[in-house]
Enzyme design. Structure first.
Site, mmCIF file in Angstrom:
data_model
loop_
_atom_site.group_PDB
_atom_site.id
_atom_site.type_symbol
_atom_site.label_atom_id
_atom_site.label_comp_id
_atom_site.label_asym_id
_atom_site.label_seq_id
_atom_site.Cartn_x
_atom_site.Cartn_y
_atom_site.Cartn_z
ATOM 1 N N ASP A 219 91.695 -12.610 17.645
ATOM 2 C CA ASP A 219 91.043 -13.301 16.521
ATOM 3 C C ASP A 219 90.460 -14.615 17.041
ATOM 4 O OD1 ASP A 219 91.928 -11.657 14.109
ATOM 5 O OD2 ASP A 219 93.872 -12.140 14.980
ATOM 6 N N ARG A 227 92.269 -18.463 19.294
ATOM 7 C CA ARG A 227 93.436 -17.972 20.034
ATOM 8 C C ARG A 227 93.468 -18.394 21.503
ATOM 9 N NH1 ARG A 227 95.745 -17.135 15.278
ATOM 10 N NH2 ARG A 227 95.488 -15.054 14.377
ATOM 11 N N ARG A 287 87.291 -20.664 6.899
ATOM 12 C CA ARG A 287 87.016 -19.503 7.757
ATOM 13 C C ARG A 287 85.770 -18.764 7.284
ATOM 14 N NH1 ARG A 287 92.362 -16.114 7.537
ATOM 15 N NH2 ARG A 287 91.317 -14.862 9.141
ATOM 16 N N LYS A 317 85.261 -8.975 8.611
ATOM 17 C CA LYS A 317 86.504 -8.949 7.839
ATOM 18 C C LYS A 317 86.390 -9.923 6.661
ATOM 19 C CE LYS A 317 89.014 -12.167 10.898
ATOM 20 N NZ LYS A 317 90.012 -12.310 11.955
ATOM 21 N N HIS A 318 87.142 -9.687 5.562
ATOM 22 C CA HIS A 318 88.171 -8.689 5.282
ATOM 23 C C HIS A 318 87.668 -7.851 4.104
ATOM 24 C CE1 HIS A 318 90.065 -12.371 6.873
ATOM 25 N NE2 HIS A 318 90.925 -11.568 7.490
ATOM 26 N N HIS A 330 99.172 -12.808 3.562
ATOM 27 C CA HIS A 330 100.290 -12.846 4.506
ATOM 28 C C HIS A 330 101.621 -12.920 3.735
ATOM 29 C CE1 HIS A 330 96.949 -14.228 7.065
ATOM 30 N NE2 HIS A 330 97.651 -13.744 8.068
ATOM 31 N N ASP A 414 93.919 -4.761 8.489
ATOM 32 C CA ASP A 414 94.457 -6.078 8.798
ATOM 33 C C ASP A 414 95.888 -5.847 9.297
ATOM 34 O OD1 ASP A 414 94.744 -8.826 9.044
ATOM 35 O OD2 ASP A 414 94.031 -9.268 7.026
#
Length: 687
Positions: A219, A227, A287, A317-318, A330, A414
């Site tokens: 990601d 990352r 984001r 995404k998403h 999450h 995901d």
């Protein structure tokens, strides 16, 4: 200026002299090898033109059904060099009209493909050869065991192993890659410490894979989801949305792709194409490129184009959209209540544009869409009846995405360890449901062995037809061939890979793109004649609030008489006295939740305290979400920088002091507490 051509890929029925792949006289085929094929001749494979060049790859095809990238003893030829030249499979068009056959031979087998250029229309026709020999994907699938097929659909993470971050390959992980015939892995920040270390880890993963190259994903969105510890810290999507520059989004996408490609990471789980039209969204926010579907689509496609230029697979995404939610998937199961007409106009629009532009993959959202699929399930967490999230919905993934929107690429879930899924459905049931719904890749299954065995059982029992598995494997192998993710007969040396990775990561060119993106993203939202700041030497500036030390360091580059109060809570009497001695106060606020930006929150109490109880001119900087001014609307000046990377702090403070001239526009609407508009979409001041 780069020139773009229209590329047409069609089938070509050869003449009597068609090169058939039968071994040449006197030649001896390599053991187990049965053919040599140009990858673009494979029906499912497409290839982009970049700078007048098309890259062709030669593949060694084996009796066992698999294939490898050929490199030994290859001879490439063009039958008409006036039209195009070829070197190592790279076909460069001269600009002259006409047709040429590009052929390749290894002394045993040969193949060719026709390329025609019509300069008056800037059109390139790639005419594929026809025949059973080019059904490489079908042949591969027919020779794979059921377990090998399921393995292609599994993409676990090995973030940690026995309590330690995985930064080097170990025998146990290598054995799991082989045992479960994995098609891919996902890396995280814990796995990517340096360019050299990451290159070695990725190479070890590819070495552990048996027949087919691994999708190695990450990601690397930019901004708050970054990352690579060693990579360039580009501002995120909302910063790019504020810039309104598609050219800049493409440059950022390309630079990210180059850094991923250099270490061997071949798939990026980005860009986010969620339309962030809900200021209360706790998980998307900055984001997203913004709240306008057209803006999100344009910026997203530019970013995707940049990634694709580097050969890196992109993932939207998403799906069908996580922007209009107030729950973090999450932690829970969010709902988007809109009907299909509204979804097509807003949430689905950027995804459709990306699909039409050739996006490689789409990631599904763990979000319920009751107006699309009202199917219910019984929660394994508490026995209550709950709606089926998009990731597990046949109506969403197959009905909407595949059939109605026409997406032919790879669908990836995901992360399956997110609580929206793991709490309510259980790891094995969730994976089986996702595959039946239409997903191709199960990302981060919880318990690799149990999920793999659960999928084997579902196939063996007929719950999942083997034809359904074959469809996914075809799409996955197509993606791998399109992006050159194929094991090679002869790999580059590890030293060569490492040297290149270290050269590319945080290169001078990338750092310049990073600076440009940050500078063009700073949005001047409010200015009561305070900015640009013209502080005299004796004028005291106080810096306070979120990330005060970082702001201080940047302010001190412009002014020496600066004091920092390192607190994000209301000031004590002593600190308030210091603040009252200032002519200017710069207050940084960093929020990501609704509660964080309420006037009752400590940080917002601090901002209003210095506005109301001092005579200083107060400059607010929204460090992350642009909405913070909702809680302190009486501030004298307000800028927003959309992220907390060092480069964004530098750009914001440069703007305060007039070194950077603000040109950005708000990519979202900022509301008053009563719901009325405080600052509208597209608002932005200059000086």
């Amino acid at each position: 200026m780069r020139k773009f051509f229209k590329l047409f890929i069609t089938s070509f029925l050869g003449f009597a002299l068609l090169l058939t792949g039968i071994p040449l006289a006197g030649a001896t085929a390599a053991s187990g090898m049965k053919d040599l094929v140009i990858d673009v001749n494979i029906p499912q494979v497409t290839r982009e033109v970049k700078d007048n060049t098309i890259q062709l790859n030669a593949l060694n095809v084996y009796e066992e059904g698999h294939f490898k990238l050929a490199s030994k003893n290859l001879t490439w030829k063009s039958s008409n060099k006036n039209v195009a030249a070829v070197k190592d499979g790279a076909v460069t068009l001269s600009g002259h009209n006409g047709k040429t056959f590009i052929s390749v031979s290894d002394g045993s087998y040969t193949d060719r493909i026709a390329i025609q250029f019509k300069g008056n229309h800037d059109e390139i026709f790639v005419k594929k050869e026809k025949g059973a020999r080019y059904d490489l994907i079908g042949q591969a699938i027919s020779k794979m065991s059921m377990e090998e097929k399921v393995g292609q659909m599994l993409m676990p993470d090995f973030r940690n192993w026995k309590g330690q971050n995985v930064t080097v390959m170990n025998d146990e992980i290598a054995a799991l890659v082989k045992k479960y015939h994995l098609g891919g892995v996902i890396l995280f920040r814990e796995n990517t410490v340096t360019a050299a270390q990451t290159t070695k880890l990725v190479s070890a993963y590819q070495e552990a894979a048996e027949k087919y190259g691994l999708l190695v994903s990450v990601d690397q969105e930019g901004g708050i989801v970054t990352r690579l510890q060693f990579g360039t810290d580009f501002p995120g999507n909302m910063a790019l949305g504020a810039s309104r520059s598609e050219e800049l989004a493409e440059k950022v996408g390309k630079a990210i792709g180059e850094e991923l490609n250099a270490v061997g990471i071949n798939m990026n789980f980005g860009p986010v194409l969620d339309v962030n039209n809900n200021p209360d969204n706790p998980v998307i926010g900055v984001r997203s490129f913004g709240e306008d579907p057209e803006l999100v689509a344009k910026m997203g496609n530019a970013y995707i184009k940049g990634l694709h230029e580097t050969g890196t697979a992109a993932t939207a995404k998403h799906f069908p959209g996580h922007g209009d939610t107030a729950t973090d998937s999450h932690l829970g199961l969010p709902e988007v209540p809109h009907d299909i007409d509204r979804l097509k106009k807003v949430e689905l629009y950027p995804f459709q544009q990306a699909m039409d532009a050739g996006i490689d993959a789409v990631m599904s959202a763990h979000v319920t869409f009751p107006k699309i699929d009202s199917t219910k399930a019984i929660s394994k967490k508490d026995g209550t009846e709950i709606a089926i999230p998009g990731t597990l919905s046949h109506k969403v993934l197959t009905g909407l995405m595949r059939e109605e929107m026409g997406f032919k690429g790879v669908i990836v879930t995901d992360a399956m360890n997110m609580q929206a899924i793991s709490d309510h459905f259980g790891p094995v049931d969730a994976a089986v449901r996702a595959v039946k719904a239409g997903t191709d890749i199960v990302l981060m299954p919880v318990g690799l062995e149990s999920v793999a065995n659960g999928l084997y059982d579902a196939v063996n029992s007929g719950d999942i037809p083997i034809e359904r598995i074959d469809q996914s494997v075809e799409r996955i192998l197509t993606l791998k061939l399109n992006r050159g993710i194929v094991k090679a007969e002869v790999e580059k040396s590890l030293d060569e890979k490492v040297a290149n990775a270290e050269k590319v990561a945080r290169s001078a060119e990338h750092l310049q793109v990073e600076k440009e993106a940050a500078a063009k993203s700073i949005t001047l939202v409010k200015n009561n004649g305070i900015l640009p700041l013209k502080a005299a030497a004796e004028d005291k500036i106080v810096v306070v609030g979120s990330s005060a030390p970082t702001l201080l360091a940047e302010v001190q580059k412009h002014h020496q008489n600066v004091t920092v109060i390192n607190t994000a809570a209301p000031l004590s009497a002593a600190n308030l006295a210091i603040a009252k001695s200032a002519k200017y106060i710069i207050v940084g606020t960093n929020t990501s939740t609704v509660s964080g930006r309420l006037p009752s929150a400590n940080l917002m109490k601090l901002a209003n305290q210095v506005i109301e109880q001092t005579d200083a001119a107060v400059i607010g900087v929204g460090l992350r979400n642009p909405y913070d001014i909702m809680a302190y609307p009486n501030v004298d000046a307000y800028l927003t920088q959309y992220g907390t990377k060092d480069v964004s702090f530098e750009a914001a403070v440069n703007t305060i002091f007039g070194v950077n001239k603000p040109t950005a526009k708000l990519p979202v609407t900022i509301f008053n507490e009563d719901g009325s508009v405080l600052y509208g979409f597209d608002h932005g001041l200059g000086f």
